[in-house]
Scaffold this motif. Sequence first.
Motif, PDB file in Angstrom:
ATOM      1  N   GLY A   1       0.634  -1.178   0.016  1.00 22.35           N
ATOM      2  CA  GLY A   1      -0.085   0.022  -0.171  1.00 22.35           C
ATOM      3  C   GLY A   1       0.893   1.288   0.134  1.00 22.35           C
ATOM      4  O   GLY A   1       0.492   2.395   0.221  1.00 22.35           O
ATOM      5  N   GLU A   2       2.173   1.189  -0.071  1.00 24.92           N
ATOM      6  CA  GLU A   2       2.973   2.248  -0.146  1.00 24.92           C
ATOM      7  C   GLU A   2       3.041   2.960  -1.425  1.00 24.92           C
ATOM      8  O   GLU A   2       2.803   2.313  -2.581  1.00 24.92           O
ATOM      9  CB  GLU A   2       4.448   1.984   0.112  1.00 24.92           C
ATOM     10  CG  GLU A   2       4.674   1.776   1.451  1.00 24.92           C
ATOM     11  CD  GLU A   2       4.639   2.902   2.520  1.00 24.92           C
ATOM     12  OE1 GLU A   2       4.931   4.249   1.950  1.00 24.92           O
ATOM     13  OE2 GLU A   2       4.075   2.708   3.709  1.00 24.92           O
ATOM     14  N   SER A   3       3.051   4.323  -1.326  1.00 21.36           N
ATOM     15  CA  SER A   3       3.384   4.970  -2.554  1.00 21.36           C
ATOM     16  C   SER A   3       4.554   5.882  -2.460  1.00 21.36           C
ATOM     17  O   SER A   3       4.492   6.647  -1.281  1.00 21.36           O
ATOM     18  CB  SER A   3       2.298   5.653  -3.129  1.00 21.36           C
ATOM     19  OG  SER A   3       1.774   6.687  -2.376  1.00 21.36           O
ATOM     20  N   TYR A   4       5.439   5.907  -3.289  1.00 22.82           N
ATOM     21  CA  TYR A   4       6.802   6.880  -2.828  1.00 22.82           C
ATOM     22  C   TYR A   4       7.300   7.119  -4.298  1.00 22.82           C
ATOM     23  O   TYR A   4       7.170   6.581  -5.205  1.00 22.82           O
ATOM     24  CB  TYR A   4       7.592   5.903  -2.076  1.00 22.82           C
ATOM     25  CG  TYR A   4       8.127   4.721  -2.693  1.00 22.82           C
ATOM     26  CD1 TYR A   4       7.315   3.501  -2.568  1.00 22.82           C
ATOM     27  CD2 TYR A   4       9.410   4.791  -3.335  1.00 22.82           C
ATOM     28  CE1 TYR A   4       7.599   2.436  -2.933  1.00 22.82           C
ATOM     29  CE2 TYR A   4       9.551   3.445  -4.113  1.00 22.82           C
ATOM     30  CZ  TYR A   4       8.768   2.401  -3.707  1.00 22.82           C
ATOM     31  OH  TYR A   4       9.243   1.131  -4.460  1.00 22.82           O
ATOM     32  N   VAL A   5       8.341   8.174  -4.320  1.00 24.32           N
ATOM     33  CA  VAL A   5       9.184   8.351  -5.372  1.00 24.32           C
ATOM     34  C   VAL A   5      10.528   8.079  -4.933  1.00 24.32           C
ATOM     35  O   VAL A   5      11.054   7.975  -3.914  1.00 24.32           O
ATOM     36  CB  VAL A   5       9.108   9.984  -5.597  1.00 24.32           C
ATOM     37  CG1 VAL A   5       7.714  10.499  -6.123  1.00 24.32           C
ATOM     38  CG2 VAL A   5       9.400  10.733  -4.556  1.00 24.32           C
ATOM     39  N   SER A   6      10.928   7.571  -6.184  1.00 26.79           N
ATOM     40  CA  SER A   6      12.578   7.338  -5.932  1.00 26.79           C
ATOM     41  C   SER A   6      13.566   8.357  -5.561  1.00 26.79           C
ATOM     42  O   SER A   6      13.278   9.452  -5.786  1.00 26.79           O
ATOM     43  CB  SER A   6      13.025   6.554  -7.314  1.00 26.79           C
ATOM     44  OG  SER A   6      13.232   7.682  -8.367  1.00 26.79           O
ATOM     45  N   ALA A   7      14.655   8.059  -5.301  1.00 30.17           N
ATOM     46  CA  ALA A   7      15.669   8.912  -4.847  1.00 30.17           C
ATOM     47  C   ALA A   7      15.992   9.901  -5.947  1.00 30.17           C
ATOM     48  O   ALA A   7      16.258  11.063  -5.807  1.00 30.17           O
ATOM     49  CB  ALA A   7      16.761   8.137  -4.251  1.00 30.17           C
ATOM     50  N   ASP A   8      16.026   9.047  -7.227  1.00 31.40           N
ATOM     51  CA  ASP A   8      16.407   9.975  -8.388  1.00 31.40           C
ATOM     52  C   ASP A   8      15.337  10.957  -8.742  1.00 31.40           C
ATOM     53  O   ASP A   8      15.766  12.067  -9.157  1.00 31.40           O
ATOM     54  CB  ASP A   8      16.430   8.976  -9.508  1.00 31.40           C
ATOM     55  CG  ASP A   8      17.736   8.239  -9.757  1.00 31.40           C
ATOM     56  OD1 ASP A   8      18.676   8.521  -8.801  1.00 31.40           O
ATOM     57  OD2 ASP A   8      17.790   7.238 -10.431  1.00 31.40           O
ATOM     58  N   THR A   9      14.062  10.366  -8.356  1.00 35.34           N
ATOM     59  CA  THR A   9      13.026  11.559  -8.691  1.00 35.34           C
ATOM     60  C   THR A   9      12.898  12.692  -7.876  1.00 35.34           C
ATOM     61  O   THR A   9      12.840  13.495  -8.202  1.00 35.34           O
ATOM     62  CB  THR A   9      11.576  10.604  -8.700  1.00 35.34           C
ATOM     63  OG1 THR A   9      11.655   9.594  -9.491  1.00 35.34           O
ATOM     64  CG2 THR A   9      10.485  11.502  -8.822  1.00 35.34           C
ATOM     65  N   LEU A  10      13.221  12.251  -6.324  1.00 37.95           N
ATOM     66  CA  LEU A  10      13.410  13.256  -5.537  1.00 37.95           C
ATOM     67  C   LEU A  10      14.482  14.376  -6.006  1.00 37.95           C
ATOM     68  O   LEU A  10      14.271  15.443  -5.705  1.00 37.95           O
ATOM     69  CB  LEU A  10      13.735  12.863  -4.490  1.00 37.95           C
ATOM     70  CG  LEU A  10      12.560  12.184  -3.313  1.00 37.95           C
ATOM     71  CD1 LEU A  10      12.979  11.818  -1.905  1.00 37.95           C
ATOM     72  CD2 LEU A  10      11.429  13.456  -3.044  1.00 37.95           C
ATOM     73  N   HIS A  11      15.570  13.683  -6.287  1.00 34.94           N
ATOM     74  CA  HIS A  11      16.754  14.678  -6.801  1.00 34.94           C
ATOM     75  C   HIS A  11      16.111  15.525  -7.958  1.00 34.94           C
ATOM     76  O   HIS A  11      16.620  16.798  -8.236  1.00 34.94           O
ATOM     77  CB  HIS A  11      17.696  13.825  -7.293  1.00 34.94           C
ATOM     78  CG  HIS A  11      19.175  14.422  -7.098  1.00 34.94           C
ATOM     79  ND1 HIS A  11      19.689  14.798  -6.186  1.00 34.94           N
ATOM     80  CD2 HIS A  11      19.942  15.054  -8.076  1.00 34.94           C
ATOM     81  CE1 HIS A  11      20.906  15.565  -6.319  1.00 34.94           C
ATOM     82  NE2 HIS A  11      21.026  15.513  -7.652  1.00 34.94           N
ATOM     83  N   ALA A  12      15.469  14.905  -8.828  1.00 31.75           N
ATOM     84  CA  ALA A  12      15.004  15.771 -10.077  1.00 31.75           C
ATOM     85  C   ALA A  12      14.277  16.855  -9.825  1.00 31.75           C
ATOM     86  O   ALA A  12      13.977  17.746 -10.348  1.00 31.75           O
ATOM     87  CB  ALA A  12      14.346  14.738 -11.039  1.00 31.75           C
ATOM     88  N   ILE A  13      13.277  16.396  -8.710  1.00 29.18           N
ATOM     89  CA  ILE A  13      12.221  17.644  -8.173  1.00 29.18           C
ATOM     90  C   ILE A  13      13.012  18.366  -7.613  1.00 29.18           C
ATOM     91  O   ILE A  13      12.760  19.789  -7.941  1.00 29.18           O
ATOM     92  CB  ILE A  13      11.250  16.755  -7.336  1.00 29.18           C
ATOM     93  CG1 ILE A  13      10.404  15.935  -8.035  1.00 29.18           C
ATOM     94  CG2 ILE A  13      10.348  17.894  -6.540  1.00 29.18           C
ATOM     95  CD1 ILE A  13       9.612  14.814  -6.994  1.00 29.18           C
ATOM     96  N   LYS A  14      14.100  18.365  -6.730  1.00 29.98           N
ATOM     97  CA  LYS A  14      14.567  19.514  -6.266  1.00 29.98           C
ATOM     98  C   LYS A  14      15.312  20.416  -7.217  1.00 29.98           C
ATOM     99  O   LYS A  14      15.431  21.344  -7.194  1.00 29.98           O
ATOM    100  CB  LYS A  14      15.766  18.576  -5.418  1.00 29.98           C
ATOM    101  CG  LYS A  14      16.294  19.409  -4.035  1.00 29.98           C
ATOM    102  CD  LYS A  14      17.048  18.671  -3.384  1.00 29.98           C
ATOM    103  CE  LYS A  14      18.215  19.394  -2.497  1.00 29.98           C
ATOM    104  NZ  LYS A  14      18.990  18.809  -1.965  1.00 29.98           N
TER     105      LYS A  14
END
Length: 79
Positions: free
Chosen positions: A41-54
């Motif tokens: 039931g988790e939803s999350y973004v990957s570390a790469d995605t977080l980096h891109a968002i930043k």
Amino acid sequence: MTCDVCGKKHARTRKVARTYGKGKQLIVIENVPVVTCPDCGESYVSADTLHAIKRIRMQRKRIAHHRSVAVAQFGKAVA
Ligand SMILES: [Zn+2]
């Protein structure tokens, strides 16, 4: 794909619009790949995605297109 949280293999990536910041810093980023897992039931973004968002948030003045969007505040209209 494999879920980072529970390790099972039924996780899927969905492209969703997400909103970050508030007020003048508000930015809506479309097509953010969010991993959702039906097993845990988790939803999350990957570390790469977080980096891109930043990176997107830091470069928002240069790369963002200004559009008028309707922004609703969840909970405000609910009696
Ligand atoms: Zn999982």
